[in-house]
Design a protein around this motif. Structure first.
Motif, mmCIF file in Angstrom:
data_model
loop_
_atom_site.group_PDB
_atom_site.id
_atom_site.type_symbol
_atom_site.label_atom_id
_atom_site.label_comp_id
_atom_site.label_asym_id
_atom_site.label_seq_id
_atom_site.Cartn_x
_atom_site.Cartn_y
_atom_site.Cartn_z
ATOM 1 N N SER A 1 0.817 -1.212 0.000
ATOM 2 C CA SER A 1 0.000 0.000 0.000
ATOM 3 C C SER A 1 0.847 1.257 0.000
ATOM 4 O O SER A 1 0.453 2.284 -0.544
ATOM 5 N N THR B 1 -11.411 -2.271 8.213
ATOM 6 C CA THR B 1 -11.526 -1.676 6.873
ATOM 7 C C THR B 1 -11.816 -0.184 6.970
ATOM 8 O O THR B 1 -11.210 0.635 6.275
ATOM 9 N N GLU B 2 -12.771 0.176 7.843
ATOM 10 C CA GLU B 2 -13.130 1.585 8.004
ATOM 11 C C GLU B 2 -11.969 2.380 8.605
ATOM 12 O O GLU B 2 -11.731 3.521 8.213
ATOM 13 N N LYS C 1 -9.381 3.269 5.989
ATOM 14 C CA LYS C 1 -9.790 4.359 5.101
ATOM 15 C C LYS C 1 -9.582 5.719 5.756
ATOM 16 O O LYS C 1 -9.013 6.635 5.172
ATOM 17 N N VAL C 2 -10.063 5.854 7.000
ATOM 18 C CA VAL C 2 -9.975 7.150 7.657
ATOM 19 C C VAL C 2 -8.542 7.478 8.062
ATOM 20 O O VAL C 2 -8.178 8.649 8.209
ATOM 21 N N LYS D 1 -6.056 7.367 6.236
ATOM 22 C CA LYS D 1 -5.442 8.116 5.140
ATOM 23 C C LYS D 1 -5.577 9.619 5.385
ATOM 24 O O LYS D 1 -4.793 10.415 4.860
ATOM 25 N N SER E 1 -17.782 5.375 12.437
ATOM 26 C CA SER E 1 -18.377 4.142 11.924
ATOM 27 C C SER E 1 -19.844 4.009 12.315
ATOM 28 O O SER E 1 -20.616 3.319 11.643
ATOM 29 N N SER F 1 -4.907 0.737 13.582
ATOM 30 C CA SER F 1 -4.140 0.742 12.329
ATOM 31 C C SER F 1 -2.667 0.460 12.531
ATOM 32 O O SER F 1 -1.920 0.343 11.563
#
Length: 219
Positions: free
Chosen positions: A18, A166-167, A170-171, A173, A200, A217
């Motif tokens: 990634s 997963t959520e 994303k956040v 980033k 969420s 994360s």
């Protein structure tokens, strides 16, 4: 001319693909070279591992150190934990007169200060581990069931954790650049709300929720 050998590391194959962890490291290294390094300088090598910081036998780190010892260049890393999470390994390197170490996030730190920082970080990780074990022991003594969940419950919890991961990815980033820039958890929470990014559960952000996303994360 001052010469550098750049070394970066991420902990899992997914991070390596990634580039999320690598982007932050490259940014910190870039800031150091632009604002803190003596000039002129030359980058004579770049090496990258995708491996745990507890593994000291990383092949690309071995190559980077070999080049440093051969040329007299400085080994440049973004943060000390990218080199190793073991203070014993860091101490051994610092005793090696052929190895010059430079940490981008602590541009003016000398070897003694880096050694102290590594020792304190290791103590903190040990304390957190012991604190977690103690909490589990207390929960068990009070009758809490730490295992033995039914298969259906286990599957549901696994699905919930997967969705949360997963959520969080994303956040992160959005959170990662602000955190790396030194923003507080409260500032990050306010910024996410101002951007219209919901949690969420569709609610407002709090410093604690931001902290949980960051913790989820981490490698």
């Amino acid at each position: 001319m001052l010469r550098y050998v750049i070394y970066t590391r991420v902990s899992t194959e997914d991070q390596g693909k990634s580039g999320l962890g690598l982007e932050a490291q490259e940014r910190d290294i870039g800031i150091f070279l632009d604002r803190f390094s003596a000039v002129p300088y030359e980058i004579i090598g770049r090496f990258q591992d995708v491996d745990s910081g507890s593994n000291n036998g990383r092949p690309e780190l071995t190559k980077a150190l070999a080049l440093v010892r051969k040329t007299g260049a400085e080994l440049l890393i973004a943060k000390l934990d990218r080199l190793s999470r073991k203070v014993s390994f860091i101490a051994t390197l610092m005793e090696d007169k052929r190895v010059k170490l430079r940490v981008a996030s602590m541009p003016h730190a000398n070897k003694f200060e880096l050694h102290v920082y590594a020792a304190l970080a290791e103590q903190e990780r040990t304390f957190i581990s012991e604190r977690t074990k103690a909490a589990l022991r207390v929960a068990k003594e009070r009758g809490a069931k730490l295992g033995g969940l039914r298969d259906a419950t286990m599957k549901r919890n696994t699905a919930i954790q997967a969705k949360a991961n997963t959520e969080a990815a994303k956040v992160m980033k959005l959170i990662a650049p602000m955190k790396e820039a030194g923003a507080s958890l409260g500032h990050i929470a306010r910024t996410l709300d101002e951007m219209g990014i919901a949690t969420s559960r569709g609610g407002k952000w709090t410093p604690m929720q931001v902290s949980r996303v960051i913790d989820r994360s981490r490698p």
